[in-house]
Enzyme design. Structure first.
Site: not given
Length: 336
Positions: A155, A184
């Site tokens: 990310d 996530h």
């Protein structure tokens, strides 16, 4: 002398991840475990003229636990990309029923054979699989929250890349190190573009551009799934991200001040975790920047939670709501 085991080494993430680890000078022994095709991967990697010794371990049957035990024995670091990949139309939660059992079995192997190892969990859904590992290690009385890491580094990699693409004449991805907090998956991913050197660039964007950028970071995995047209999900970028965290942990064995974001258990034994927990709705697991050491997570850098802007506070509220359900799902899987 550092032994690293990759569980799921023959998969789409496992192979490039194993290659990167093979090239790391701190790794003296690279152990590869998978339930298919791993002897070929091991033979291939063993021809590379780096100094690490490479061995592969393939179970002879579903009931055979010897291969896993041998692959893990004496490991200092275990990286887990094992499990099935996402296909078009699948969410990370769709993977849960398959991957949860796989992760639990691997955690049991870690508990028995290398209970003091650093454990990096890549297998999705990370928001739930990390609690599964934690609960499994607890049941075996070997749990150390300072050494359990959910890999959310992809990310950050995407956040750095995507904002740089909006200012191609002025920036490169390596100019940024965006803190991405939360979890996530989808809306649990909260990029903090307002902080650090990205703030100046982010402030130049319109509200619509900001919204699109945030959405792209949160759902960047969908781009890859669609582009691969049913042939897999993010593997190369995920392998790079997983290696980046593993590399930082290995670096922290010898160097102070190494900081990375990771999805961790906000356990009171970790400095700063209790303070962080109060700021994220008392969640047990959350991704935040941490300082690393040879003993594991030294400190949680929670102060940035007090500096985020109003829009990021709204994103954080949504993330907290979703994460609480994801965490509960993982805990219940083990305890039930």
């Amino acid at each position: 002398m550092v032994k690293v085991t990759v569980c799921g080494a023959a998969g789409g993430i496992g192979q490039p991840l194993s290659l990167l680890l093979k090239l790391n000078s701190k790794v003296s022994e690279l152990s590869l475990f998978d339930v298919v095709n791993v002897p070929g991967v091991g033979a291939d990697l063993s021809h590379i003229c780096s100094d690490s010794k490479t061995q592969s371990f393939l179970p002879s049957s579903r009931e055979d636990k010897t291969a896993l035990a041998e692959s893990l024995k004496g490991s200092n670091l275990v990286v887990i990309p094992a499990g099935v990949p996402r296909k078009p139309g699948m969410t990370r939660d769709d993977l849960f029923n398959i991957n949860a059992g796989i992760i639990k079995g691997l955690a049991e192997g870690i508990a028995e054979n290398c209970p003091d190892a650093f454990v990096l969990v890549i297998s999705n859904p990370v928001n739930s699989t990390v609690p599964i590992v934690a609960e499994t290690l607890k049941k075996n009385n070997v749990y150390n929250p300072k050494k359990l890491f959910g890999v959310t580094t992809l990310d950050i990699v995407r956040a750095n890349t995507f904002i740089s693409q909006l200012f191609p004449s002025d920036t490169k991805p390596t100019d940024f190190n965006i803190n991405v907090i939360g979890g996530h998956s989808g809306e649990t991913i909260v990029p903090l573009y307002s902080l650090g050197n990205s703030g100046d660039y982010y402030s130049k964007l319109s509200s619509e551009e900001k919204s699109k950028l945030i959405n792209r970071v949160q759902f960047g995995g969908d781009e890859v799934v669609q582009a691969k047209n049913g042939a897999g999900s993010a593997t190369l970028s995920m392998a790079y991200a997983g290696y980046k965290l593993a590399e930082s942990i290995l670096k922290a064995f010898d160097e102070p001040g190494v900081i990375e974001c990771t999805y961790l258990n906000l356990d009171s034994s970790i400095k700063g975790a209790a303070e962080a927990k109060k700021l994220v709705g008392d969640l047990e697991f959350f991704s935040l920047p941490v300082e690393l050491s040879k003993e594991g997570i030294k400190e949680v850098k929670y102060e940035l939670l007090t500096k985020i802007n109003e829009d990021e506070k709204k994103l954080l509220s949504v993330a907290i709501d979703q994460l609480s359900k994801n965490i509960e799902k993982g805990v219940k899987f083990v305890n039930n």
